[in-house]
Design a protein around this motif. Structure first.
Motif, short mmCIF file in Angstrom:
data_model
loop_
_atom_site.label_atom_id
_atom_site.label_comp_id
_atom_site.label_asym_id
_atom_site.label_seq_id
_atom_site.Cartn_x
_atom_site.Cartn_y
_atom_site.Cartn_z
N PRO A 16 0.84 -1.39 0.07
CA PRO A 16 0.16 0.08 -0.01
C PRO A 16 1.00 1.38 0.12
CG PRO A 16 -0.63 -1.39 1.71
CD PRO A 16 0.38 -2.17 1.16
N GLU A 17 2.24 1.31 0.92
CA GLU A 17 3.02 2.36 0.63
C GLU A 17 3.50 2.80 -0.66
OE1 GLU A 17 3.43 4.42 3.66
OE2 GLU A 17 1.90 2.77 4.65
N GLN A 48 1.09 6.69 -6.85
CA GLN A 48 0.16 7.53 -7.36
C GLN A 48 0.44 9.09 -7.13
OE1 GLN A 48 -3.48 6.57 -5.14
NE2 GLN A 48 -4.70 6.35 -6.73
N GLU A 49 1.03 9.15 -6.22
CA GLU A 49 1.37 10.62 -5.77
C GLU A 49 2.47 11.16 -6.89
OE1 GLU A 49 2.45 13.63 -2.32
OE2 GLU A 49 1.35 11.89 -1.95
N LEU A 50 3.52 10.30 -7.39
CA LEU A 50 4.64 10.52 -8.32
C LEU A 50 4.26 10.22 -9.66
CD1 LEU A 50 7.61 9.86 -6.01
CD2 LEU A 50 6.50 12.07 -6.70
N GLU A 51 2.92 9.98 -9.91
CA GLU A 51 2.43 9.59 -11.40
C GLU A 51 2.77 10.73 -12.23
OE1 GLU A 51 -1.50 7.98 -13.69
OE2 GLU A 51 -1.47 8.41 -11.78
N GLY A 52 3.37 10.33 -13.44
CA GLY A 52 3.85 11.24 -14.48
C GLY A 52 5.19 11.61 -13.98
N ARG A 77 8.02 3.32 4.26
CA ARG A 77 6.59 4.19 4.25
C ARG A 77 6.67 4.89 3.03
NH1 ARG A 77 2.87 2.32 7.77
NH2 ARG A 77 3.90 2.34 10.10
N LYS A 78 5.64 5.38 2.79
CA LYS A 78 5.43 6.06 1.36
C LYS A 78 6.21 7.43 1.42
CE LYS A 78 2.01 9.66 -0.26
NZ LYS A 78 1.15 10.23 0.23
N GLN A 79 6.45 8.05 2.59
CA GLN A 79 7.18 9.53 2.46
C GLN A 79 8.51 9.09 2.43
OE1 GLN A 79 5.81 12.65 2.59
NE2 GLN A 79 7.92 12.83 1.99
N ASN A 80 9.12 7.84 2.93
CA ASN A 80 10.35 7.45 2.57
C ASN A 80 10.65 7.24 1.25
OD1 ASN A 80 10.46 5.82 5.80
ND2 ASN A 80 11.62 7.54 5.31
N ILE A 81 9.81 6.63 0.48
CA ILE A 81 9.79 6.29 -0.99
C ILE A 81 9.94 7.57 -1.86
CG2 ILE A 81 8.70 5.13 -2.95
CD1 ILE A 81 7.60 3.16 -0.77
N MET A 82 8.90 8.46 -1.30
CA MET A 82 8.98 9.75 -2.15
C MET A 82 10.11 10.43 -1.77
SD MET A 82 4.82 10.79 -1.58
CE MET A 82 5.20 12.53 -2.33
#
Length: 94
Positions: A3-4, A10-14, A73-78
């Protein structure tokens, strides 16, 4: 971690392309990428050599910018994407 990963994608799509590899179905590719444990995140960037002929131009080329083994976590990936692809600061992972 799925899910993360999905939320970051999704947030970094494109801006960043996220790809999953089923290591059970594609053992050869997992071996080529030296994936020994799961999850493993590889940060690959496009590589464009200066002197390439027509055959080389058609082959996909990438350079490994980073490798992380273990759940994030999502923020770490971003933050890692920001660092590896957009010259952001090196994140402190917890």
């Amino acid at each position: 971690m799925a899910p993360e990963f999905e939320a970051a994608a999704q947030e970094l799509e494109g801006k960043v392309r996220f790809v999953k590899l089923d290591t059970d179905k594609d053992e050869q590719m997992a071996a080529r990428l030296n994936i020994m444990g799961l999850p493993t995140l590889l940060f690959l960037d496009q590589f464009e050599p200066e002197d390439e002929g027509p055959e080389e131009a058609q082959a996909a080329k990438a350079v490994l910018k980073g490798r992380i083994e273990g759940a994030l976590r999502k923020q770490n990936i971003m933050d890692l994407c920001e660092h590896y692809f957009f010259d952001g600061p090196e994140p402190q992972l917890m």
